[in-house]
Design a protein around this motif. Structure first.
Motif, PDB file in Angstrom:
ATOM      1  N   SER A   9      10.481  37.704  75.396  1.00  0.00           N
ATOM      2  CA  SER A   9       9.837  38.694  74.535  1.00  0.00           C
ATOM      3  C   SER A   9      10.501  40.054  74.613  1.00  0.00           C
ATOM      4  O   SER A   9      10.498  40.817  73.648  1.00  0.00           O
ATOM      5  N   SER A  30      13.366  34.686  70.725  1.00  0.00           N
ATOM      6  CA  SER A  30      12.286  35.651  70.524  1.00  0.00           C
ATOM      7  C   SER A  30      11.604  35.363  69.192  1.00  0.00           C
ATOM      8  O   SER A  30      12.239  34.858  68.259  1.00  0.00           O
ATOM      9  N   ASN A  38       6.369  44.013  68.374  1.00  0.00           N
ATOM     10  CA  ASN A  38       7.590  43.196  68.265  1.00  0.00           C
ATOM     11  C   ASN A  38       8.842  44.050  68.081  1.00  0.00           C
ATOM     12  O   ASN A  38       9.887  43.787  68.695  1.00  0.00           O
ATOM     13  N   ILE A  42      11.592  43.284  71.113  1.00  0.00           N
ATOM     14  CA  ILE A  42      12.668  42.334  70.820  1.00  0.00           C
ATOM     15  C   ILE A  42      14.058  42.926  71.047  1.00  0.00           C
ATOM     16  O   ILE A  42      14.954  42.228  71.557  1.00  0.00           O
ATOM     17  N   ALA A  45      14.965  42.250  74.527  1.00  0.00           N
ATOM     18  CA  ALA A  45      15.332  40.853  74.733  1.00  0.00           C
ATOM     19  C   ALA A  45      16.791  40.623  74.343  1.00  0.00           C
ATOM     20  O   ALA A  45      17.561  39.972  75.070  1.00  0.00           O
ATOM     21  N   HIS A  56      21.206  34.698  71.887  1.00  0.00           N
ATOM     22  CA  HIS A  56      19.835  35.116  71.581  1.00  0.00           C
ATOM     23  C   HIS A  56      19.580  34.950  70.091  1.00  0.00           C
ATOM     24  O   HIS A  56      20.400  35.351  69.262  1.00  0.00           O
ATOM     25  N   VAL A  58      16.359  35.235  66.976  1.00  0.00           N
ATOM     26  CA  VAL A  58      15.027  35.743  66.628  1.00  0.00           C
ATOM     27  C   VAL A  58      14.486  34.905  65.476  1.00  0.00           C
ATOM     28  O   VAL A  58      15.142  34.770  64.436  1.00  0.00           O
TER      29      VAL A  58
END
Length: 217
Positions: A9, A30, A38, A42, A45, A56, A58
């Motif tokens: 998160s 995420s 958010n 994010i 993250a 990563h 999203v």
């Protein structure tokens, strides 16, 4: 061996887990599901995944904001202030949020030939959030194993410990918690008054970590 997907998160718990198990994590996921914070969490993250060389992504399950009921989806003013306890924080529950996110992450794990999906729930979540409790973790892991060819398992190593214990892990790992986000109001700075801010302050204090978070109150 990199065999895991982590739901990350950008908060203290998942970032600590990211660093503690970085050698096992292939992918960080995420979810931008429309919560107040958010947009604040994010980017952290993403920052930490990039720093560790972990891919990563999203995902945006926007239907949750449209159809689910929670103060976490209704703007900063709806977030209660005060202690992190059931009576005060129950309004922040997003119904079955972890179940939805984990189901998606299980599909991603199998698609990428990975064995585990990691989540960073902890002992302090149990009384408030049903989808953080040990019985939920066991049931979801069993469902993931039964519902995939690869027998994907849910891995939640912080389930039985407190947030202060997580902070102590982070202290050993050298994590700068100023590069994480907790506040449910999602303003420019942490509000310093909501339950997650108070829990953050207490955990850092108990772990004897200097709190460099910028608070509005």
């Amino acid at each position: 061996m990199k065999d895991s997907v982590i739901i990350v998160s950008g908060g203290m718990d998942s970032i600590t887990m990211l660093y503690e198990y970085k050698d096992r994590i292939k992918l960080g996921v995420s979810f931008d599901y429309g919560s107040n914070h958010n947009a604040r969490e994010i980017p952290f993250a993403q920052l930490h995944c990039e720093r560790l060389g972990i891919r990563h992504i999203v995902l945006n399950p926007g239907f949750m904001r449209s159809y689910f009921k929670s103060s976490l989806l209704e703007g900063a003013a709806a977030i209660p202030e005060g202690n992190y306890d059931e009576d005060n924080m129950k309004s922040t529950v997003v119904p079955f949020r972890n179940g939805i996110m984990l189901s998606i992450a299980v599909g991603i794990a199998e698609s990428h030939h990975l064995k585990y999906v990691m989540m960073a729930n902890h002992g302090g979540d149990h009384t408030i959030y049903p989808d953080c409790r040990p019985e939920f973790v066991r049931a979801m892991s069993a469902a993931a194993t039964a519902g995939t060819f690869a027998g994907i398992e849910l891995w939640a190593p912080y389930t039985g410990i407190a947030k202060a214990d997580i902070a102590r892990h982070g202290k050993v790992l050298g994590i700068d918690y100023a590069e994480t986000w907790s506040c449910y109001k999602g303003g420019k700075h942490h509000c310093g008054k909501c339950g997650t801010c108070l829990e953050r302050k207490e955990a850092l204090k108990d772990a004897e970590i200097e709190d460099r978070t910028v608070y509005d109150g």
